[in-house]
Design an enzyme around this catalytic site. Structure first.
Site, PDB file in Angstrom:
ATOM      1  N   GLY A 174      33.000  40.561  32.722  1.00 28.36           N
ATOM      2  CA  GLY A 174      31.647  40.400  32.175  1.00 28.36           C
ATOM      3  C   GLY A 174      30.606  40.953  33.140  1.00 28.36           C
ATOM      4  O   GLY A 174      29.699  41.704  32.751  1.00 28.36           O
ATOM      5  N   HIS A 175      30.752  40.604  34.414  1.00 24.67           N
ATOM      6  CA  HIS A 175      29.834  41.145  35.422  1.00 24.67           C
ATOM      7  C   HIS A 175      29.958  42.670  35.495  1.00 24.67           C
ATOM      8  O   HIS A 175      28.952  43.393  35.609  1.00 24.67           O
ATOM      9  CB  HIS A 175      30.155  40.581  36.806  1.00 24.67           C
ATOM     10  CG  HIS A 175      29.980  39.098  36.943  1.00 24.67           C
ATOM     11  ND1 HIS A 175      31.038  38.242  37.074  1.00 24.67           N
ATOM     12  CD2 HIS A 175      28.861  38.323  37.000  1.00 24.67           C
ATOM     13  CE1 HIS A 175      30.600  36.992  37.201  1.00 24.67           C
ATOM     14  NE2 HIS A 175      29.278  37.022  37.151  1.00 24.67           N
ATOM     15  N   LEU A 212      24.016  38.357  27.913  1.00 24.35           N
ATOM     16  CA  LEU A 212      23.550  37.437  26.869  1.00 24.35           C
ATOM     17  C   LEU A 212      24.435  36.190  26.795  1.00 24.35           C
ATOM     18  O   LEU A 212      24.141  35.264  26.053  1.00 24.35           O
ATOM     19  CB  LEU A 212      23.502  38.152  25.514  1.00 24.35           C
ATOM     20  CG  LEU A 212      22.470  39.282  25.459  1.00 24.35           C
ATOM     21  CD1 LEU A 212      22.554  40.029  24.137  1.00 24.35           C
ATOM     22  CD2 LEU A 212      21.058  38.758  25.691  1.00 24.35           C
ATOM     23  N   SER A 235      33.797  33.702  32.292  1.00 27.43           N
ATOM     24  CA  SER A 235      32.878  32.957  33.149  1.00 27.43           C
ATOM     25  C   SER A 235      33.576  32.665  34.473  1.00 27.43           C
ATOM     26  O   SER A 235      34.790  32.401  34.498  1.00 27.43           O
ATOM     27  CB  SER A 235      32.498  31.629  32.472  1.00 27.43           C
ATOM     28  OG  SER A 235      31.935  30.744  33.421  1.00 27.43           O
ATOM     29  N   ARG A 275      33.352  30.059  35.973  1.00 27.90           N
ATOM     30  CA  ARG A 275      33.765  28.653  35.928  1.00 27.90           C
ATOM     31  C   ARG A 275      35.044  28.438  35.114  1.00 27.90           C
ATOM     32  O   ARG A 275      35.590  27.340  35.137  1.00 27.90           O
ATOM     33  CB  ARG A 275      32.635  27.780  35.388  1.00 27.90           C
ATOM     34  CG  ARG A 275      31.469  27.652  36.377  1.00 27.90           C
ATOM     35  CD  ARG A 275      30.417  26.681  35.875  1.00 27.90           C
ATOM     36  NE  ARG A 275      29.465  26.310  36.909  1.00 27.90           N
ATOM     37  CZ  ARG A 275      28.241  26.834  37.026  1.00 27.90           C
ATOM     38  NH1 ARG A 275      27.828  27.764  36.183  1.00 27.90           N
ATOM     39  NH2 ARG A 275      27.437  26.436  37.999  1.00 27.90           N
TER      40      ARG A 275
END
Ligand code: AMP
Length: 303
Positions: free
Chosen positions: A54-55, A166, A203, A205
């Site tokens: 994602g990053h 987003l 994520s 996390r």
């Protein structure tokens, strides 16, 4: 990065781009001045590290739009509450730097806490109603910390464009609001959520999840898809869409639901009845084991 002098030979003779590590404002300013001399836009991707695809999608998007890309890795203490996971937040610097370089990042800013918040620091940045509900209600002070660090980082880096996911939808709206309100000279770009194969939003996390929790976590995405399907089948009542998503979560054993909310996509105001004119956003936050997971989806009537 256009500067051929900053490529280096690695083992096996493969050419690999070097990424600069910038640890203080002085090094950052020098890097920026050199890039400005070369011309072309500077793109910035702020992160807290423990990087995933994602990053990297943000780095790649920045690379498509800008000649120079700088990321930051800073686990920002002011956005964590006293009982939250600041101290155990994953810190994986070396793999992160390898991933950034591989994705085409030119430099990474790695400030210490005292570099961002030097002794005597006492200023706050607070965004109004956008920051008060949803995650702002569950995590009091969280968005004040986010608004503060983003303002400082944007002032330090002075990019032309800054790229945000987003995935953190409320955060994106808050950043866009503060950049407008404070007249910061930067374009804010929001990019789509990158998901695992089963739909779970990537994520940092997610690594808190046990294997069994990890399987159940896919229900967040399924709940959003169920709400979107209901809207497409003609459901217009916000509460009913929320009930459908919540039932999905509960069926999967996710009973620690912090919120399920259908909101106006720009203002995050509650929506009683969905209209044909505007596609709302559904936002979720759930606790699962020792993780707190968030996700969202625009309940678009058509793709
Ligand atoms: P973080 O390191 O969690 O503070 O995230 C840094 C940036 O990456 C933020 O703009 C996030 O919204 C973005 N991001 C995190 N996860 C994802 C994802 N799964 N897809 C797209 N962007 C993401």
């Amino acid at each position: 990065m256009n500067d051929a002098s900053r490529t280096g030979a690695v083992e096996g003779g493969v050419e690999e781009k070097l990424m600069e590590r910038l640890t203080n404002a002085f090094e950052l300013a020098r890097w920026r001045a050199a890039r400005r001399m070369q011309g072309g836009m500077i793109g910035f991707v702020p992160t807290m590290g423990a990087l995933h695809a994602g990053h990297l999608s943000l780095i790649e998007a920045a690379g498509r739009q800008c000649a120079h890309v700088v990321a930051s890795i800073f686990v920002n203490p002011t956005q964590f509450g006293p009982q939250e996971d600041f101290s155990r937040y994953p810190r994986t610097l070396e793999p992160d730097c390898a991933m950034l370089a591989e994705a085409g990042c030119d430099a990474v800013y790695l400030p210490e806490v005292a570099e961002i918040y030097p002794e005597g620091f006492q200023t706050s940045v607070r965004v109004g109603s956008l920051a008060e509900d949803l995650c702002g209600r569950v995590r009091p002070g969280h968005f004040d910390g986010v608004a503060l660090v983003v303002t400082i980082l944007l002032n330090r880096v002075q990019p032309d464009s800054a790229f945000f996911g987003l995935k953190d939808y409320q955060q994106f709206l808050i950043v866009r609001r503060l950049v407008t309100d404070l007249a910061l000279p930067v374009q804010v770009v929001g990019l789509p959520i990158i998901r695992e194969a089963d739909g779970l939003a990537m994520s940092s996390r997610n690594r808190y999840l046990t294997p069994e929790e990890r399987v159940r976590a896919a229900a967040l995405h399924q709940a959003l898809l169920a709400a979107r399907a209901a809207r497409r089948a003609g459901e217009e009542v916000g509460r009913e869409l929320e009930r459908i998503a919540r039932a999905h979560l509960e069926q999967a054993g996710l009973d620690q639901v912090e919120y399920v909310a259908v909101r106006a996509a720009d203002s995050l105001q509650p929506i009683t009845r969905v209209t044909d004119q505007e596609d709302p956003v559904m936002l979720l936050a759930v606790r699962l084991g020792s993780a707190r997971l968030i996700d969202n989806m625009i309940l678009a009537r058509v793709d």
